[in-house]
Scaffold this motif. Structure first.
Motif, PDB file in Angstrom:
ATOM      1  N   ALA A  28       0.751  -1.120   0.196  1.00  0.00           N
ATOM      2  CA  ALA A  28      -0.061  -0.018  -0.128  1.00  0.00           C
ATOM      3  C   ALA A  28       0.826   1.359   0.127  1.00  0.00           C
ATOM      4  N   PRO A  29       1.555   1.494  -1.097  1.00  0.00           N
ATOM      5  CA  PRO A  29       1.790   0.858  -2.151  1.00  0.00           C
ATOM      6  C   PRO A  29       3.062  -0.030  -2.034  1.00  0.00           C
ATOM      7  N   SER A  30       3.871   0.096  -0.913  1.00  0.00           N
ATOM      8  CA  SER A  30       4.941  -0.775  -0.674  1.00  0.00           C
ATOM      9  C   SER A  30       4.740  -1.952   0.454  1.00  0.00           C
ATOM     10  N   GLY A  31       5.385  -2.939   0.167  1.00  0.00           N
ATOM     11  CA  GLY A  31       5.242  -4.054   1.021  1.00  0.00           C
ATOM     12  C   GLY A  31       6.310  -5.232   0.854  1.00  0.00           C
ATOM     13  N   MET A  32       6.038  -6.430   1.254  1.00  0.00           N
ATOM     14  CA  MET A  32       6.840  -7.561   0.871  1.00  0.00           C
ATOM     15  C   MET A  32       6.265  -8.617  -0.116  1.00  0.00           C
ATOM     16  N   VAL A  33       6.706  -9.239  -0.830  1.00  0.00           N
ATOM     17  CA  VAL A  33       6.409 -10.225  -1.626  1.00  0.00           C
ATOM     18  C   VAL A  33       7.060 -11.259  -1.864  1.00  0.00           C
ATOM     19  N   HIS A  34       6.761 -12.604  -2.358  1.00  0.00           N
ATOM     20  CA  HIS A  34       7.441 -14.053  -2.417  1.00  0.00           C
ATOM     21  C   HIS A  34       7.669 -14.191  -3.810  1.00  0.00           C
ATOM     22  N   VAL A  35       8.737 -14.213  -4.271  1.00  0.00           N
ATOM     23  CA  VAL A  35       8.933 -14.465  -5.614  1.00  0.00           C
ATOM     24  C   VAL A  35      10.293 -15.479  -5.800  1.00  0.00           C
ATOM     25  N   ASN A  36      10.036 -16.771  -6.573  1.00  0.00           N
ATOM     26  CA  ASN A  36      11.142 -17.721  -6.959  1.00  0.00           C
ATOM     27  C   ASN A  36      11.649 -18.222  -5.582  1.00  0.00           C
TER      28      ASN A  36
END
Length: 105
Positions: free
Chosen positions: A60-68
């Motif tokens: 919102a607009p930044s945070g954490m994501v899980h990729v690869n």
């Protein structure tokens, strides 16, 4: 020359040619010939561009994501809020922060 001598001679010549190829073409002397060895290999950050992942927190607009298999800091490219658990698509990287948008379900 008998057949065994011919085979040994061919094997020795092949070994010498392979040694020369390995040392001078693909070895340290030849690093400038190979883009992969000269540092043109994409970084881990660049290699995730185009991959999908999952929002680990609300963006919102930044945070954490899980990729690869890795957790990354991310920012929503459009500025919209992306809910935790939503599928995301990586479109760019700035430093160690991924620019993402919500992927179609």
């Amino acid at each position: 020359m008998d057949i065994v001598g011919l085979i040994v001679t061919i094997a020795l010549i092949g070994g010498v040619l392979y040694f020369v190829w390995d040392m001078f073409i693909t070895g340290k002397s030849g690093q400038r010939l190979s883009g992969w060895r000269s540092g043109e290999k994409p970084t881990t950050q660049q290699s995730v561009v185009g991959m999908t992942g999952v929002a680990s927190s609300d963006l919102a607009p930044s945070g954490m994501v899980h990729v690869n298999g890795e957790d990354w800091s991310a920012v929503s490219d459009t500025g919209e809020t992306i809910e935790k658990g939503a599928r995301i698509l990586v479109i760019d990287v700035e430093g160690l922060t991924l620019k993402v948008f919500k992927a179609a379900e």
